[in-house]
Enzyme design. Structure first.
Site, PDB file in Angstrom:
ATOM      1  N   LYS A  65       0.808  -1.217   0.000  1.00  0.00           N
ATOM      2  CA  LYS A  65       0.000   0.000   0.000  1.00  0.00           C
ATOM      3  C   LYS A  65       0.847   1.277   0.000  1.00  0.00           C
ATOM      4  CE  LYS A  65      -4.391  -1.681   1.624  1.00  0.00           C
ATOM      5  NZ  LYS A  65      -5.481  -1.611   2.588  1.00  0.00           N
ATOM      6  N   LYS A 109      -5.270 -10.603  -5.952  1.00  0.00           N
ATOM      7  CA  LYS A 109      -6.505 -10.970  -5.225  1.00  0.00           C
ATOM      8  C   LYS A 109      -7.648 -10.013  -5.559  1.00  0.00           C
ATOM      9  CE  LYS A 109      -6.031  -8.434  -0.953  1.00  0.00           C
ATOM     10  NZ  LYS A 109      -6.239  -8.290   0.443  1.00  0.00           N
ATOM     11  N   LYS A 158     -11.519  -4.549  -3.199  1.00  0.00           N
ATOM     12  CA  LYS A 158     -12.601  -3.566  -3.208  1.00  0.00           C
ATOM     13  C   LYS A 158     -12.239  -2.365  -4.063  1.00  0.00           C
ATOM     14  CE  LYS A 158     -14.079  -4.312   1.599  1.00  0.00           C
ATOM     15  NZ  LYS A 158     -13.823  -3.838   2.972  1.00  0.00           N
TER      16      LYS A 158
HETATM   17  P1  AMP Z   1     -11.108  -6.006   4.164  1.00  0.00           P
HETATM   18  O1  AMP Z   1     -11.941  -5.682   3.016  1.00  0.00           O
HETATM   19  O2  AMP Z   1      -9.681  -5.818   3.848  1.00  0.00           O
HETATM   20  O3  AMP Z   1     -11.565  -5.386   5.429  1.00  0.00           O
HETATM   21  O4  AMP Z   1     -11.266  -7.582   4.357  1.00  0.00           O
HETATM   22  C1  AMP Z   1     -12.315  -8.190   5.074  1.00  0.00           C
HETATM   23  C2  AMP Z   1     -12.067  -9.686   5.157  1.00  0.00           C
HETATM   24  O5  AMP Z   1     -12.138 -10.276   3.832  1.00  0.00           O
HETATM   25  C3  AMP Z   1     -10.695 -10.084   5.706  1.00  0.00           C
HETATM   26  O6  AMP Z   1     -10.819 -11.198   6.547  1.00  0.00           O
HETATM   27  C4  AMP Z   1      -9.901 -10.440   4.478  1.00  0.00           C
HETATM   28  O7  AMP Z   1      -8.904 -11.400   4.762  1.00  0.00           O
HETATM   29  C5  AMP Z   1     -10.961 -11.033   3.566  1.00  0.00           C
HETATM   30  N1  AMP Z   1     -10.636 -10.866   2.143  1.00  0.00           N
HETATM   31  C6  AMP Z   1     -10.387  -9.699   1.488  1.00  0.00           C
HETATM   32  N2  AMP Z   1     -10.133  -9.918   0.177  1.00  0.00           N
HETATM   33  C7  AMP Z   1     -10.216 -11.276  -0.003  1.00  0.00           C
HETATM   34  C8  AMP Z   1     -10.076 -12.138  -1.136  1.00  0.00           C
HETATM   35  N3  AMP Z   1      -9.804 -11.659  -2.345  1.00  0.00           N
HETATM   36  N4  AMP Z   1     -10.231 -13.468  -0.945  1.00  0.00           N
HETATM   37  C9  AMP Z   1     -10.541 -13.962   0.280  1.00  0.00           C
HETATM   38  N5  AMP Z   1     -10.684 -13.212   1.382  1.00  0.00           N
HETATM   39  C10 AMP Z   1     -10.538 -11.880   1.262  1.00  0.00           C
END
Ligand code: AMP
Ligand code: TRP
Length: 327
Positions: free
Chosen positions: A111, A192, A195
């Site tokens: 990041k 991956k 968002k």
């Molecule tokens: P965040 O959007 O970063 O707050 O992520 C929320 C949850 O989703 C966390 O537990 C991340 O590890 C999981 N996560 C985010 N992106 C992925 C992805 N592409 N595949 C699987 N898990 C994900």
């Protein structure tokens, strides 16, 4: 009962990667765990956020939590900044974390890589995450694979503090799923699903229309071989779709691949569209009901009170053990 804690950032576009990697586990764990689910708005400001949008995104994630089946009577659902203990414990842990270990975090490296200077909050992000977890004497943390390194750091900090001060923290374990733990971008299966990727067709958001889901899957990168087979190395696109199919249907990837042997990618993708639409439709229906309701705000207020009561005890214990305060 064992304590579960997890969090999601209120940054919009909650996608099937978030759902299959983390959120789906949140619901299952409620059966036999004492669960606390947080909307981590303090983490989200490590990147620039528009204040009006942030407020809306907090409520969006809260409504999604409830729509996927998190039951606020059984589990605690709350917003991080509503409970002061997160900031308090975070500072104490910051003073016990090393700059060396924080600079090795891959999320920070990624990041901050194209920036002239990065906010210190981005650097300390994993310490705040450790505070979230340790504040509730958490045993189990369900997250996607991308959070493995942060969980390791949390464990290291807990062990370090226990070594320095005595029995201060429970040392938590991460909980990662086999399929779904890492859902890749549909347009580039080597990175991956995220968002914030500029191409909206790289992800399927939980609130996407059936048309958008269809378009995203039909456009998804595969290869020219035409054989549905699980082979991450040589066929990352098809393997990612198989993974998603498997996570939604509960079927084994090998079993799914065998069903489509010799029939090319068309039929496979078409069925995947159907499975995905069927999975998100009931979530979307509930979401519409909940998102605008007063009940949502009441649930978050109640959650903050319950989380606050637990965290106050930990903060008091920690302050006493390190010798803080006069009254
Ligand atoms: P965040 O959007 O970063 O707050 O992520 C929320 C949850 O989703 C966390 O537990 C991340 O590890 C999981 N996560 C985010 N992106 C992925 C992805 N592409 N595949 C699987 N898990 C994900
Ligand atoms: N860092 C996590 C993510 O980006 C979100 C998070 C913050 C979290 N605090 C947490 C997850 C505590 C689990 C436990 O996905």
């Amino acid at each position: 009962m064992k304590r579960v804690f997890s969090g999601v950032q209120p940054t919009g576009n909650i996608h099937i990667g978030n759902y299959l990697g983390a959120l789906k586990q949140f619901v299952e764990l409620q059966e036999d765990h004492d669960c606390i689910y947080c909307i981590v708005d303090m983490h989200s400001i490590t990147m620039p956020q528009d204040p009006k949008e942030l407020k809306q995104h907090i409520l969006d994630v809260a409504a999604l939590y409830l729509s996927i089946g998190i039951d606020p009577k059984r589990s605690i659902v709350f917003v991080q900044s509503d409970v002061p203990g997160h900031a308090e414990l975070s500072w104490i842990l910051t003073c016990n974390a090393y700059t060396g270990e924080l600079s090795r975090m891959t999320q920070f490296k990624q990041k901050s890589k194209d920036k002239e200077s990065a906010p210190a909050g981005l650097f300390c992000y994993p310490v705040l995450m450790a505070a979230d977890i340790l504040l509730y004497d958490t045993d189990v943390v369900p997250v996607g694979n991308d959070q493995k390194q942060h969980i390791e750091l949390t464990r290291d900090l807990a062990v370090r503090m226990n070594g320095k001060y005595g029995n201060m923290f429970v040392v938590p374990d991460g909980r990662f799923l086999k399929s779904g733990a890492r859902v890749m971008a549909l347009d580039d299966p080597t990175s991956k699903m995220s968002k914030s990727a500029p191409n909206a067709f790289s992800r399927i958001s939980l609130l996407d229309t059936p048309e958008k889901i269809k378009k995203s899957i039909m456009k998804a990168t595969t290869d020219s071989e035409g054989e549905v087979r699980f082979d991450i190395e040589n066929k990352p696109g098809v393997s990612n779709l198989l993974n998603i199919y498997s996570a939604f249907s509960g079927r084994d990837v090998e079993d799914i691949a065998a069903q489509y042997a010799g029939s090319g990618y068309g039929a496979f993708k078409k069925d995947l569209v159907e499975i995905t639409v069927d999975a998100v439709t009931p979530i979307q229906q509930k979401y519409e009901e909940i998102r605008q309701s007063q009940e949502l705000l009441d649930i978050l207020k109640d959650g903050a009170e319950r989380a606050g009561a637990i965290s106050e005890k930990t903060v008091k214990r920690v302050k006493d053990m390190i010798g803080f305060g006069a009254c």
